[in-house]
Design an enzyme around this catalytic site. Structure first.
Site, short mmCIF file in Angstrom:
data_model
loop_
_atom_site.label_atom_id
_atom_site.label_comp_id
_atom_site.label_asym_id
_atom_site.label_seq_id
_atom_site.Cartn_x
_atom_site.Cartn_y
_atom_site.Cartn_z
N ASP A 1 -1.06 -1.74 -15.60
CA ASP A 1 -0.08 -0.71 -15.22
C ASP A 1 1.04 -1.36 -14.40
O ASP A 1 0.86 -2.46 -13.86
CB ASP A 1 -0.85 0.33 -14.37
N ASP B 1 3.68 0.62 -12.02
CA ASP B 1 3.99 1.22 -10.71
C ASP B 1 2.79 1.17 -9.76
O ASP B 1 1.70 1.65 -10.06
CB ASP B 1 4.44 2.67 -10.89
N ASP C 1 -3.70 1.99 -10.89
CA ASP C 1 -4.00 2.62 -9.60
C ASP C 1 -4.31 4.11 -9.74
O ASP C 1 -4.76 4.73 -8.78
CB ASP C 1 -2.83 2.42 -8.62
MG LIG Z 1 0.64 3.19 -11.31
#
Ligand SMILES: [Mg+2]
Length: 201
Positions: free
Chosen positions: A13, A15, A139
């Site tokens: 991922d 961000d 996350d």
């Molecule tokens: Mg993220």
């Protein structure tokens, strides 16, 4: 016994894993920032601020960690990120960010793949579970991460709202995990730890 093992696919991922999202907010021009007032500690719709994704700094230690993973002969690494549907500049900004941050400095017309550690390895999707692979470093649970069929490496400090237990709080912890799986050389992890001064912490 001859080991004939295929590479394991790893999705990463962007961000708050590779990109430090909040640094983009901090760098927005004040007149643009004013269009997204802070309410209860959050700026609703800030994802849609034009150009915000071009302003973000790397997440701590992320560039070296991702390069270390891409250089493992046992891993096949892709970025798997979601770009806001209503912010067209986010889609191009993310590509430009990868061009900029993962450039190798090597120019070779015959082998353009040598120019970037992640050459043609950026996937933008709202449905991450549609991508088959062994690992997803993310996350959050949103945009399909919750339903990813391989192992979800839930990156970041423990956070009950995100159902995150804090098993992988830093990039060093992620690299150590891949090392224990035999997918990353111990010397690579040691070198990373030394460089980022986290050995023995
Ligand atoms: Mg993220």
């Amino acid at each position: 016994m001859i080991e004939n093992r295929e590479k394991e696919i790893v999705y990463i991922d962007m961000d708050n894993v590779v990109v430090d999202f909040v640094t983009g907010i901090e760098k927005l021009p004040s007149e643009l920032l004013a269009q997204f007032p802070e309410i209860d500690g959050k700026r609703k719709g800030i994802d849609d601020a034009p150009g915000i994704f071009s302003l973000m700094d790397p997440y701590p230690d992320s560039i070296d960690a991702v390069i270390a993973l891409t250089q493992s002969t046992k891993l096949d690494v892709y970025l798997l990120s979601t770009a806001p549907w209503n912010n067209p500049s986010a889609w191009s900004d993310k590509l430009k960010w990868v061009h900029d941050k993962f450039d190798t400095g090597i120019r070779d017309e015959k082998h353009p793949e040598r120019e970037n550690h992640l050459y043609k390895r950026l996937i933008l999707s709202h449905n991450k579970h549609r991508n088959a692979g062994a690992y997803l470093i993310d996350d959050r649970l949103a945009n399909g991460a919750r339903d990813f069929k391989g192992k979800h490496i839930h990156f970041g400090e423990a956070d009950p709202l995100e159902l995150r237990d804090g098993e992988f709080p830093t990039w060093l912890s992620v690299l150590q995990f891949f090392c224990t799986k035999g997918l990353l050389e111990a010397t690579v992890v040691e070198e990373f730890a030394r460089k980022h001064k986290k050995l023995g912490e």
